[in-house]
Design a protein around this motif. Sequence first.
Motif, PDB file in Angstrom:
ATOM      1  N   GLU A   3      41.410  54.497  27.356  1.00 21.65           N
ATOM      2  CA  GLU A   3      40.424  55.300  26.639  1.00 21.65           C
ATOM      3  C   GLU A   3      39.174  54.476  26.316  1.00 21.65           C
ATOM      4  OE1 GLU A   3      43.810  58.149  24.493  1.00 21.65           O
ATOM      5  OE2 GLU A   3      42.625  56.727  23.304  1.00 21.65           O
ATOM      6  N   GLU A   4      39.366  53.198  25.976  1.00 21.00           N
ATOM      7  CA  GLU A   4      38.211  52.326  25.730  1.00 21.00           C
ATOM      8  C   GLU A   4      37.379  52.167  26.997  1.00 21.00           C
ATOM      9  OE1 GLU A   4      40.540  49.522  22.435  1.00 21.00           O
ATOM     10  OE2 GLU A   4      39.476  48.608  24.109  1.00 21.00           O
ATOM     11  N   LEU A   5      38.057  52.007  28.134  1.00 18.94           N
ATOM     12  CA  LEU A   5      37.354  51.842  29.408  1.00 18.94           C
ATOM     13  C   LEU A   5      36.582  53.104  29.773  1.00 18.94           C
ATOM     14  CD1 LEU A   5      36.816  50.078  31.903  1.00 18.94           C
ATOM     15  CD2 LEU A   5      38.907  50.995  32.900  1.00 18.94           C
ATOM     16  N   GLN A   6      37.157  54.276  29.480  1.00 22.62           N
ATOM     17  CA  GLN A   6      36.485  55.532  29.795  1.00 22.62           C
ATOM     18  C   GLN A   6      35.227  55.739  28.946  1.00 22.62           C
ATOM     19  OE1 GLN A   6      39.860  58.134  29.166  1.00 22.62           O
ATOM     20  NE2 GLN A   6      40.297  58.262  31.371  1.00 22.62           N
ATOM     21  N   ARG A   7      35.212  55.111  27.775  1.00 18.55           N
ATOM     22  CA  ARG A   7      34.040  55.248  26.902  1.00 18.55           C
ATOM     23  C   ARG A   7      32.940  54.228  27.196  1.00 18.55           C
ATOM     24  NH1 ARG A   7      38.137  55.991  22.889  1.00 18.55           N
ATOM     25  NH2 ARG A   7      37.896  53.819  22.235  1.00 18.55           N
ATOM     26  N   VAL A   8      33.281  53.138  27.871  1.00 18.61           N
ATOM     27  CA  VAL A   8      32.320  52.056  28.054  1.00 18.61           C
ATOM     28  C   VAL A   8      31.249  52.457  29.064  1.00 18.61           C
ATOM     29  CG1 VAL A   8      33.476  50.858  29.962  1.00 18.61           C
ATOM     30  CG2 VAL A   8      32.162  49.548  28.317  1.00 18.61           C
ATOM     31  N   LYS A  58      40.140  41.513  31.781  1.00 15.34           N
ATOM     32  CA  LYS A  58      41.093  40.488  31.333  1.00 15.34           C
ATOM     33  C   LYS A  58      42.315  41.140  30.672  1.00 15.34           C
ATOM     34  CE  LYS A  58      37.660  36.809  30.657  1.00 15.34           C
ATOM     35  NZ  LYS A  58      36.991  35.929  29.663  1.00 15.34           N
ATOM     36  N   GLU A  59      42.068  42.197  29.883  1.00 15.58           N
ATOM     37  CA  GLU A  59      43.177  42.916  29.252  1.00 15.58           C
ATOM     38  C   GLU A  59      44.086  43.519  30.320  1.00 15.58           C
ATOM     39  OE1 GLU A  59      43.994  43.123  26.180  1.00 15.58           O
ATOM     40  OE2 GLU A  59      42.258  42.842  24.892  1.00 15.58           O
ATOM     41  N   MET A  71      32.258  51.468  40.422  1.00 16.55           N
ATOM     42  CA  MET A  71      33.396  51.398  41.332  1.00 16.55           C
ATOM     43  C   MET A  71      34.510  50.540  40.734  1.00 16.55           C
ATOM     44  SD  MET A  71      31.453  50.970  45.006  1.00 16.55           S
ATOM     45  CE  MET A  71      33.007  50.652  45.818  1.00 16.55           C
ATOM     46  N   ASP A  72      34.113  49.391  40.169  1.00 22.79           N
ATOM     47  CA  ASP A  72      35.078  48.484  39.552  1.00 22.79           C
ATOM     48  C   ASP A  72      35.760  49.159  38.361  1.00 22.79           C
ATOM     49  OD1 ASP A  72      34.956  45.124  38.172  1.00 22.79           O
ATOM     50  OD2 ASP A  72      36.476  46.125  39.340  1.00 22.79           O
ATOM     51  N   ARG A  73      34.972  49.862  37.563  1.00 20.23           N
ATOM     52  CA  ARG A  73      35.506  50.530  36.367  1.00 20.23           C
ATOM     53  C   ARG A  73      36.491  51.637  36.768  1.00 20.23           C
ATOM     54  NH1 ARG A  73      34.458  54.851  33.205  1.00 20.23           N
ATOM     55  NH2 ARG A  73      32.747  55.545  34.513  1.00 20.23           N
ATOM     56  N   LEU A  74      36.156  52.426  37.798  1.00 20.98           N
ATOM     57  CA  LEU A  74      37.051  53.492  38.245  1.00 20.98           C
ATOM     58  C   LEU A  74      38.365  52.932  38.773  1.00 20.98           C
ATOM     59  CD1 LEU A  74      34.511  55.870  40.033  1.00 20.98           C
ATOM     60  CD2 LEU A  74      35.638  56.226  37.831  1.00 20.98           C
ATOM     61  N   GLU A  75      38.294  51.805  39.471  1.00 19.42           N
ATOM     62  CA  GLU A  75      39.523  51.190  39.985  1.00 19.42           C
ATOM     63  C   GLU A  75      40.404  50.713  38.834  1.00 19.42           C
ATOM     64  OE1 GLU A  75      40.915  47.643  43.030  1.00 19.42           O
ATOM     65  OE2 GLU A  75      38.909  48.498  43.171  1.00 19.42           O
ATOM     66  N   MET A  76      39.777  50.129  37.796  1.00 19.01           N
ATOM     67  CA  MET A  76      40.560  49.707  36.630  1.00 19.01           C
ATOM     68  C   MET A  76      41.156  50.918  35.911  1.00 19.01           C
ATOM     69  SD  MET A  76      38.720  46.425  34.845  1.00 19.01           S
ATOM     70  CE  MET A  76      37.177  47.220  34.443  1.00 19.01           C
ATOM     71  N   ASP A  81      27.529  47.768  30.429  1.00 18.44           N
ATOM     72  CA  ASP A  81      28.115  46.928  29.372  1.00 18.44           C
ATOM     73  C   ASP A  81      29.044  45.907  30.028  1.00 18.44           C
ATOM     74  OD1 ASP A  81      29.644  47.630  26.120  1.00 18.44           O
ATOM     75  OD2 ASP A  81      29.088  45.762  27.111  1.00 18.44           O
ATOM     76  N   TYR A  82      28.430  44.895  30.686  1.00 25.88           N
ATOM     77  CA  TYR A  82      29.197  43.941  31.477  1.00 25.88           C
ATOM     78  C   TYR A  82      30.211  43.174  30.621  1.00 25.88           C
ATOM     79  CZ  TYR A  82      25.145  44.870  34.446  1.00 25.88           C
ATOM     80  OH  TYR A  82      24.171  45.478  35.159  1.00 25.88           O
ATOM     81  N   LYS A  83      29.829  42.837  29.391  1.00 20.10           N
ATOM     82  CA  LYS A  83      30.715  42.065  28.517  1.00 20.10           C
ATOM     83  C   LYS A  83      31.989  42.843  28.216  1.00 20.10           C
ATOM     84  CE  LYS A  83      30.873  39.708  24.035  1.00 20.10           C
ATOM     85  NZ  LYS A  83      30.122  39.376  22.811  1.00 20.10           N
ATOM     86  N   GLU A  84      31.856  44.138  27.916  1.00 19.24           N
ATOM     87  CA  GLU A  84      33.028  44.941  27.575  1.00 19.24           C
ATOM     88  C   GLU A  84      33.897  45.195  28.808  1.00 19.24           C
ATOM     89  OE1 GLU A  84      33.965  45.487  24.758  1.00 19.24           O
ATOM     90  OE2 GLU A  84      35.435  47.086  24.823  1.00 19.24           O
ATOM     91  N   ILE A  85      33.278  45.425  29.965  1.00 17.79           N
ATOM     92  CA  ILE A  85      34.041  45.646  31.193  1.00 17.79           C
ATOM     93  C   ILE A  85      34.815  44.380  31.556  1.00 17.79           C
ATOM     94  CG2 ILE A  85      33.840  46.028  33.679  1.00 17.79           C
ATOM     95  CD1 ILE A  85      31.629  48.003  33.110  1.00 17.79           C
TER      96      ILE A  85
END
Length: 290
Positions: free
Chosen positions: A87-92, A105-106, A43-48, A96-100
């Motif tokens: 694109e990086e977010l779509q691949r993560v 932050k980005e 959910m968090d990733r989709l919102e970002m 992968d909590y560290k990358e998210i």
Amino acid sequence: MKKAFIGIAAIVALLLIGAVVYLGTNLKKAQDEKNEIQELMEMDRLEMENEYRGFTQQYDELKNTIQNDTLAQQLTAERQRAQQLLEELQRVKNDDYKEITRLRKELAEVRAVMRHYIQQIDSLQRINQALVAENTEVKEKYNAATSQISSLNTEREQLKETVSIASQLNATGISVTPRNKRNKEAKKVKDVTSLIVNFNIARNPTAKTGGRNAYIRIMKPDNTPLTNGETCKYENKNIEVSIKKYIEYDGEELAVSGIWQVQEYLQAGTYRVSIFVDERMIGSSSFTLN
């Protein structure tokens, strides 16, 4: 002797069966908790993703409203950066909590850069308007400046929607402290009588100032909210929230604290906290009660 051997074998078999059942139960519980966390991360990733996609579109719109080549090149570079991060977010992967966390932050940096460009363009507009006033004695220049004002006013209208993104509030430092009946930090979920939610609304000189309500929503491990009937509007529908807090925001960083008095049984597990202001979710976090 044979009977004793059979008895010992039976005991060993029972112990092995018990161990298998215990391990199976705990493995299922751990998997359920992992699945729940992954759902929250998704959910968090989709919102970002939605925010990153929105920024790429807004950079295109900004570039179309200016005639400054240097500024247009800078906007193009920032647009490419936002697209790359999307694109990086779509691949993560969701686990992968560290990358998210890095991409979150980005996202905050991309939002800050967007505010900077909006302020820069707005500053150019004010300078041009001042030049119009200074050249009123010369008719030709005055007419040219009047035309420029008309063009800038049109650009300002086109930028209104873009400004709404840059002026969005951002909640940081979200923390939840469980308290017992002696107002001490509770170590076990059965002792919790209240939850203290603290967070900061970050400095944002482009945001709307004045009084408004902040809403805190605490979701239990079973994905239902702690609520006493209070609601707020989010994505064109009313959702149940836990705490309603009136705030006075002046554009500077503001510390906010809310208290949830426990009115029901709390289960152990991971809880989700979301902050809403102006019909937007401005921040979220999670905490665990043992």
